[in-house]
Design an enzyme around this catalytic site. Structure first.
Site, short mmCIF file in Angstrom:
data_model
loop_
_atom_site.label_atom_id
_atom_site.label_comp_id
_atom_site.label_asym_id
_atom_site.label_seq_id
_atom_site.Cartn_x
_atom_site.Cartn_y
_atom_site.Cartn_z
N LYS A 1 34.34 -52.00 -76.36
CA LYS A 1 35.01 -50.76 -76.75
C LYS A 1 34.08 -49.56 -76.53
CE LYS A 1 38.14 -53.08 -80.02
NZ LYS A 1 38.67 -53.10 -81.41
N TYR B 1 47.97 -52.11 -77.60
CA TYR B 1 48.13 -52.24 -79.05
C TYR B 1 49.58 -52.10 -79.49
CZ TYR B 1 43.08 -52.47 -79.56
OH TYR B 1 41.78 -52.88 -79.51
N ARG C 1 36.91 -65.60 -79.74
CA ARG C 1 37.28 -65.01 -81.04
C ARG C 1 36.23 -65.36 -82.10
NH1 ARG C 1 41.25 -61.10 -81.95
NH2 ARG C 1 41.66 -62.05 -83.98
N ASN D 1 34.54 -51.50 -84.30
CA ASN D 1 34.11 -52.91 -84.29
C ASN D 1 33.76 -53.45 -82.90
OD1 ASN D 1 36.69 -53.09 -83.36
ND2 ASN D 1 37.37 -54.66 -84.81
N HIS E 1 36.96 -56.26 -78.32
CA HIS E 1 38.31 -56.81 -78.41
C HIS E 1 38.32 -58.17 -77.72
CE1 HIS E 1 42.71 -57.19 -78.04
NE2 HIS E 1 42.45 -57.69 -76.84
N GLU F 1 47.88 -59.40 -72.05
CA GLU F 1 46.85 -58.36 -72.01
C GLU F 1 46.09 -58.28 -70.68
OE1 GLU F 1 44.38 -59.30 -75.38
OE2 GLU F 1 45.89 -58.62 -76.83
P1 IDP Z 1 41.34 -57.93 -83.70
O1 IDP Z 1 40.76 -56.87 -82.80
O2 IDP Z 1 40.26 -58.69 -84.42
O3 IDP Z 1 42.32 -58.83 -83.01
P2 IDP Z 1 43.63 -56.63 -84.92
O4 IDP Z 1 44.19 -56.96 -86.26
O5 IDP Z 1 44.40 -57.07 -83.71
O6 IDP Z 1 42.14 -57.17 -84.86
O7 IDP Z 1 43.43 -55.06 -84.86
C1 IDP Z 1 43.19 -54.40 -83.64
C2 IDP Z 1 42.08 -53.39 -83.84
O8 IDP Z 1 42.55 -52.37 -84.74
C3 IDP Z 1 40.82 -53.93 -84.52
O9 IDP Z 1 39.93 -54.56 -83.62
C4 IDP Z 1 40.23 -52.65 -85.09
O10 IDP Z 1 39.59 -51.89 -84.06
C5 IDP Z 1 41.48 -51.91 -85.54
N1 IDP Z 1 41.81 -52.18 -86.94
C6 IDP Z 1 42.35 -53.30 -87.46
N2 IDP Z 1 42.53 -53.20 -88.78
C7 IDP Z 1 42.07 -51.97 -89.11
C8 IDP Z 1 41.99 -51.26 -90.36
O11 IDP Z 1 42.35 -51.75 -91.43
N3 IDP Z 1 41.47 -49.99 -90.29
C9 IDP Z 1 41.06 -49.42 -89.13
N4 IDP Z 1 41.12 -50.05 -87.95
C10 IDP Z 1 41.62 -51.31 -87.93
MG MG Z 2 44.14 -58.39 -82.14
#
Ligand code: IDP
Ligand code: MG
Length: 163
Positions: free
Chosen positions: A25, A65, A101, A128, A131, A142
């Site tokens: 990212k 997304y 993952r 974070n 992805h 994707e």
């Molecule tokens: P993942 O990336 O681990 O699959 P997802 O639930 O698919 O997680 O969420 C996509 C992305 O959205 C996350 O990687 C993160 O960047 C962001 N995200 C998820 N939950 C939150 C939140 O509660 N607050 C802010 N950003 C979030």
């Molecule tokens: Mg996800």
């Protein structure tokens, strides 16, 4: 890299060889962490089958997304993902989706184990750094968002037979 064509190898059928999308990212690129992220996957024996440096626009981020539309974090997520260059990658390996993952760690880095990418390099869920596709269905949806078939290596890396 030596490759075999799909028809030459039955390894993918026997061992569940998978491809998955990984994104470094904008914060990962900006902080200079891309090499370390790639290194971890290489050390694990995964094979890079596609690689692109690009800046996502809102249209692309909305496509990726789409499952999160309507959530409170969705608008800032799109802003974050379009804020700078990303590195998009396709990695291949046996059970690559769950392996990657697990290597990424929990979505919220505050809950990610040390030794995982998020657990070692990140603090905040909204920054974070990586992805990874969460299922074979997600990977199939994707990967084509970022790669034409012609931009991905055909066949399988020769070292797969040793893993
Ligand atoms: P993942 O990336 O681990 O699959 P997802 O639930 O698919 O997680 O969420 C996509 C992305 O959205 C996350 O990687 C993160 O960047 C962001 N995200 C998820 N939950 C939150 C939140 O509660 N607050 C802010 N950003 C979030
Ligand atoms: Mg996800």
């Amino acid at each position: 890299m030596e490759t075999k064509t799909r028809s030459e190898s039955k390894a993918d059928q026997k061992t569940n060889l998978q491809r998955t999308l990984v994104l470094a990212k904008p914060d990962a690129v900006h902080r200079g962490l891309v090499g370390q992220i790639i290194n971890r996957f290489e050390e694990r024996g995964l094979a890079m089958m596609g690689l692109r440096l690009l800046q996502m626009d809102a249209r692309l981020a909305e496509k990726l997304y789409e499952p999160h539309v309507g959530k409170t974090f969705y608008p800032p997520l799109v802003e974050y993902m379009t804020s700078g260059p990303i590195v998009a990658m396709v990695w291949e390996g046996v059970e690559a989706i769950s392996i990657i993952r697990t290597m990424l760690g929990a979505t919220n880095p505050a809950q990610a184990n040390p030794g995982t990418i998020r657990g070692d390099f990140a603090q905040r869920v909204d920054r974070n750094i990586v992805h990874g596709s969460d299922s074979p269905e997600s990977a199939s949806r994707e990967i084509p968002i970022f790669f034409e078939a012609s931009q991905l290596m055909p066949g399988h890396p020769a070292h797969t037979t040793w893993l």
